[in-house]
Scaffold this motif. Structure first.
Motif, PDB file in Angstrom:
ATOM      1  N   GLN A 236       0.843  -1.189   0.000  1.00 44.42           N
ATOM      2  CA  GLN A 236       0.000   0.000   0.000  1.00 44.42           C
ATOM      3  C   GLN A 236       0.886   1.251   0.000  1.00 44.42           C
ATOM      4  O   GLN A 236       1.861   1.317   0.740  1.00 44.42           O
ATOM      5  CB  GLN A 236      -0.916   0.005   1.233  1.00 44.42           C
ATOM      6  N   VAL A 237       0.512   2.198  -0.834  1.00 44.52           N
ATOM      7  CA  VAL A 237       1.241   3.464  -0.916  1.00 44.52           C
ATOM      8  C   VAL A 237       0.296   4.575  -0.502  1.00 44.52           C
ATOM      9  O   VAL A 237      -0.766   4.749  -1.098  1.00 44.52           O
ATOM     10  CB  VAL A 237       1.756   3.721  -2.352  1.00 44.52           C
ATOM     11  N   HIS A 238       0.673   5.300   0.532  1.00 39.95           N
ATOM     12  CA  HIS A 238      -0.149   6.395   1.028  1.00 39.95           C
ATOM     13  C   HIS A 238       0.422   7.707   0.509  1.00 39.95           C
ATOM     14  O   HIS A 238       1.509   8.114   0.923  1.00 39.95           O
ATOM     15  CB  HIS A 238      -0.179   6.376   2.550  1.00 39.95           C
ATOM     16  N   LEU A 239      -0.318   8.356  -0.389  1.00 37.14           N
ATOM     17  CA  LEU A 239       0.141   9.593  -1.009  1.00 37.14           C
ATOM     18  C   LEU A 239      -0.544  10.792  -0.368  1.00 37.14           C
ATOM     19  O   LEU A 239      -1.759  10.752  -0.107  1.00 37.14           O
ATOM     20  CB  LEU A 239      -0.169   9.584  -2.509  1.00 37.14           C
ATOM     21  N   VAL A 240       0.219  11.836  -0.148  1.00 40.18           N
ATOM     22  CA  VAL A 240      -0.326  13.054   0.452  1.00 40.18           C
ATOM     23  C   VAL A 240       0.101  14.244  -0.383  1.00 40.18           C
ATOM     24  O   VAL A 240       1.306  14.500  -0.534  1.00 40.18           O
ATOM     25  CB  VAL A 240       0.147  13.226   1.904  1.00 40.18           C
ATOM     26  N   GLU A 241      -0.891  14.973  -0.906  1.00 43.67           N
ATOM     27  CA  GLU A 241      -0.604  16.183  -1.680  1.00 43.67           C
ATOM     28  C   GLU A 241      -0.635  17.400  -0.776  1.00 43.67           C
ATOM     29  O   GLU A 241      -1.339  17.430   0.237  1.00 43.67           O
ATOM     30  CB  GLU A 241      -1.636  16.396  -2.800  1.00 43.67           C
ATOM     31  N   SER A 242       0.100  18.409  -1.171  1.00 42.67           N
ATOM     32  CA  SER A 242       0.083  19.687  -0.462  1.00 42.67           C
ATOM     33  C   SER A 242       0.491  20.787  -1.425  1.00 42.67           C
ATOM     34  O   SER A 242       0.973  20.506  -2.532  1.00 42.67           O
ATOM     35  CB  SER A 242       1.022  19.672   0.749  1.00 42.67           C
ATOM     36  N   GLY A 243       0.294  22.026  -1.009  1.00 44.55           N
ATOM     37  CA  GLY A 243       0.739  23.155  -1.805  1.00 44.55           C
ATOM     38  C   GLY A 243      -0.346  23.910  -2.541  1.00 44.55           C
ATOM     39  O   GLY A 243      -0.080  24.934  -3.169  1.00 44.55           O
ATOM     40  N   GLY A 244      -1.576  23.416  -2.468  1.00 47.94           N
ATOM     41  CA  GLY A 244      -2.667  24.111  -3.129  1.00 47.94           C
ATOM     42  C   GLY A 244      -3.009  25.418  -2.426  1.00 47.94           C
ATOM     43  O   GLY A 244      -2.513  25.705  -1.335  1.00 47.94           O
ATOM     44  N   GLY A 245      -3.857  26.207  -3.068  1.00 46.74           N
ATOM     45  CA  GLY A 245      -4.258  27.455  -2.454  1.00 46.74           C
ATOM     46  C   GLY A 245      -5.022  28.330  -3.419  1.00 46.74           C
ATOM     47  O   GLY A 245      -5.383  27.898  -4.525  1.00 46.74           O
TER      48      GLY A 245
ATOM     49  N   HIS B 200      10.525   6.368  -6.567  1.00 43.92           N
ATOM     50  CA  HIS B 200      11.235   5.991  -7.799  1.00 43.92           C
ATOM     51  C   HIS B 200      10.807   4.600  -8.272  1.00 43.92           C
ATOM     52  O   HIS B 200      11.102   4.217  -9.406  1.00 43.92           O
ATOM     53  CB  HIS B 200      12.745   6.018  -7.588  1.00 43.92           C
ATOM     54  N   ASN B 201      10.112   3.858  -7.431  1.00 41.15           N
ATOM     55  CA  ASN B 201       9.621   2.542  -7.822  1.00 41.15           C
ATOM     56  C   ASN B 201       8.304   2.614  -8.579  1.00 41.15           C
ATOM     57  O   ASN B 201       7.766   1.573  -8.989  1.00 41.15           O
ATOM     58  CB  ASN B 201       9.431   1.664  -6.592  1.00 41.15           C
TER      59      ASN B 201
ATOM     60  N   SER C 153       2.621  13.256 -16.259  1.00 39.23           N
ATOM     61  CA  SER C 153       3.183  12.039 -15.676  1.00 39.23           C
ATOM     62  C   SER C 153       4.702  12.071 -15.824  1.00 39.23           C
ATOM     63  O   SER C 153       5.247  12.809 -16.654  1.00 39.23           O
ATOM     64  CB  SER C 153       2.608  10.781 -16.326  1.00 39.23           C
ATOM     65  N   ILE C 154       5.361  11.247 -15.007  1.00 37.61           N
ATOM     66  CA  ILE C 154       6.819  11.197 -15.021  1.00 37.61           C
ATOM     67  C   ILE C 154       7.267   9.758 -14.825  1.00 37.61           C
ATOM     68  O   ILE C 154       6.673   9.018 -14.042  1.00 37.61           O
ATOM     69  CB  ILE C 154       7.407  12.133 -13.941  1.00 37.61           C
ATOM     70  N   SER C 155       8.299   9.385 -15.554  1.00 44.63           N
ATOM     71  CA  SER C 155       8.821   8.029 -15.471  1.00 44.63           C
ATOM     72  C   SER C 155       9.534   7.799 -14.137  1.00 44.63           C
ATOM     73  O   SER C 155       9.812   8.738 -13.390  1.00 44.63           O
ATOM     74  CB  SER C 155       9.794   7.780 -16.620  1.00 44.63           C
ATOM     75  N   ARG C 156       9.849   6.545 -13.877  1.00 43.85           N
ATOM     76  CA  ARG C 156      10.537   6.192 -12.636  1.00 43.85           C
ATOM     77  C   ARG C 156      11.868   6.925 -12.483  1.00 43.85           C
ATOM     78  O   ARG C 156      12.218   7.380 -11.391  1.00 43.85           O
ATOM     79  CB  ARG C 156      10.762   4.691 -12.569  1.00 43.85           C
TER      80      ARG C 156
ATOM     81  N   ALA D 245      15.943  12.336  -3.624  1.00 45.01           N
ATOM     82  CA  ALA D 245      15.790  11.258  -2.653  1.00 45.01           C
ATOM     83  C   ALA D 245      14.701  10.276  -3.035  1.00 45.01           C
ATOM     84  O   ALA D 245      14.681   9.138  -2.553  1.00 45.01           O
ATOM     85  CB  ALA D 245      15.495  11.851  -1.281  1.00 45.01           C
ATOM     86  N   GLY D 246      13.788  10.709  -3.902  1.00 46.84           N
ATOM     87  CA  GLY D 246      12.749   9.806  -4.370  1.00 46.84           C
ATOM     88  C   GLY D 246      11.510   9.764  -3.521  1.00 46.84           C
ATOM     89  O   GLY D 246      10.637   8.932  -3.753  1.00 46.84           O
ATOM     90  N   ASN D 247      11.398  10.645  -2.546  1.00 49.40           N
ATOM     91  CA  ASN D 247      10.238  10.605  -1.678  1.00 49.40           C
ATOM     92  C   ASN D 247       9.131  11.566  -2.071  1.00 49.40           C
ATOM     93  O   ASN D 247       8.023  11.472  -1.529  1.00 49.40           O
ATOM     94  CB  ASN D 247      10.663  10.927  -0.237  1.00 49.40           C
ATOM     95  N   THR D 248       9.430  12.483  -2.976  1.00 49.04           N
ATOM     96  CA  THR D 248       8.461  13.517  -3.312  1.00 49.04           C
ATOM     97  C   THR D 248       8.432  13.769  -4.819  1.00 49.04           C
ATOM     98  O   THR D 248       9.476  13.754  -5.475  1.00 49.04           O
ATOM     99  CB  THR D 248       8.804  14.839  -2.595  1.00 49.04           C
ATOM    100  N   VAL D 249       7.237  13.971  -5.328  1.00 50.40           N
ATOM    101  CA  VAL D 249       7.043  14.374  -6.718  1.00 50.40           C
ATOM    102  C   VAL D 249       6.339  15.726  -6.699  1.00 50.40           C
ATOM    103  O   VAL D 249       5.433  15.945  -5.894  1.00 50.40           O
ATOM    104  CB  VAL D 249       6.206  13.338  -7.483  1.00 50.40           C
ATOM    105  N   TYR D 250       6.755  16.613  -7.586  1.00 46.81           N
ATOM    106  CA  TYR D 250       6.238  17.966  -7.605  1.00 46.81           C
ATOM    107  C   TYR D 250       5.530  18.277  -8.917  1.00 46.81           C
ATOM    108  O   TYR D 250       5.802  17.665  -9.953  1.00 46.81           O
ATOM    109  CB  TYR D 250       7.390  18.973  -7.435  1.00 46.81           C
TER     110      TYR D 250
END
Length: 128
Positions: free
Chosen positions: A1-10, A30-31, A50-53, A75-80
């Motif tokens: 399970q992958v728990h994704l959290v978005e932020s930065g909206g406004g 990155h996986n 979209s973005i590749s691995r 580091a692979g923990n965040t996508v922007y």
């Protein structure tokens, strides 16, 4: 399970910029192939980018091409999703999504059902 959290909206004005973030604790993104989608009032959810691995291949919808940029941190923990020259029509809830599968059919990267994991969304409102 992958728990994704978005932020930065406004709430911003037309012509302004925003940067959305999508993070997954305890998972190296990155996986996964990552995507951004958006849901505007009265419309169906649509593909944004979209973005590749590896981060080396990106894809954008025609409506945001040249204004938005999808990228990963080292580091692979965040996508922007960097958003410039925002328009009123960019107003929507923005969702990030992750896909663990592999395919040679690049059309799948813009299709919602290719992605198994979704965040809860972050609201972006652009005023005129």
């Amino acid at each position: 399970q992958v728990h994704l959290v978005e932020s930065g909206g406004g709430l911003v004005q037309a012509g302004d910029s925003l940067r959305l973030s999508c993070a997954a604790s305890g998972r190296n993104l990155h996986n996964y192939r990552m995507g951004w989608f958006r849901l505007a009032p009265g419309k169906e959810r649509e593909f944004v980018a979209s973005i590749s691995r590896s981060g080396g291949i990106t894809d954008y919808s025609d409506s945001v091409k040249g204004r938005f940029t999808i990228f990963r941190d080292g580091a692979g923990n965040t996508v922007y999703l960097g958003m410039n020259s925002l328009k009123v029509e960019d107003t929507a809830i923005y969702y990030c999504a992750a896909a663990g599968g592999v395919t040679f059919d690049t059309r799948r990267f813009s299709q919602e059902d290719w992605y198994e994991y979704w965040g809860q969304g972050t609201q972006v409102t652009v005023s005129s």
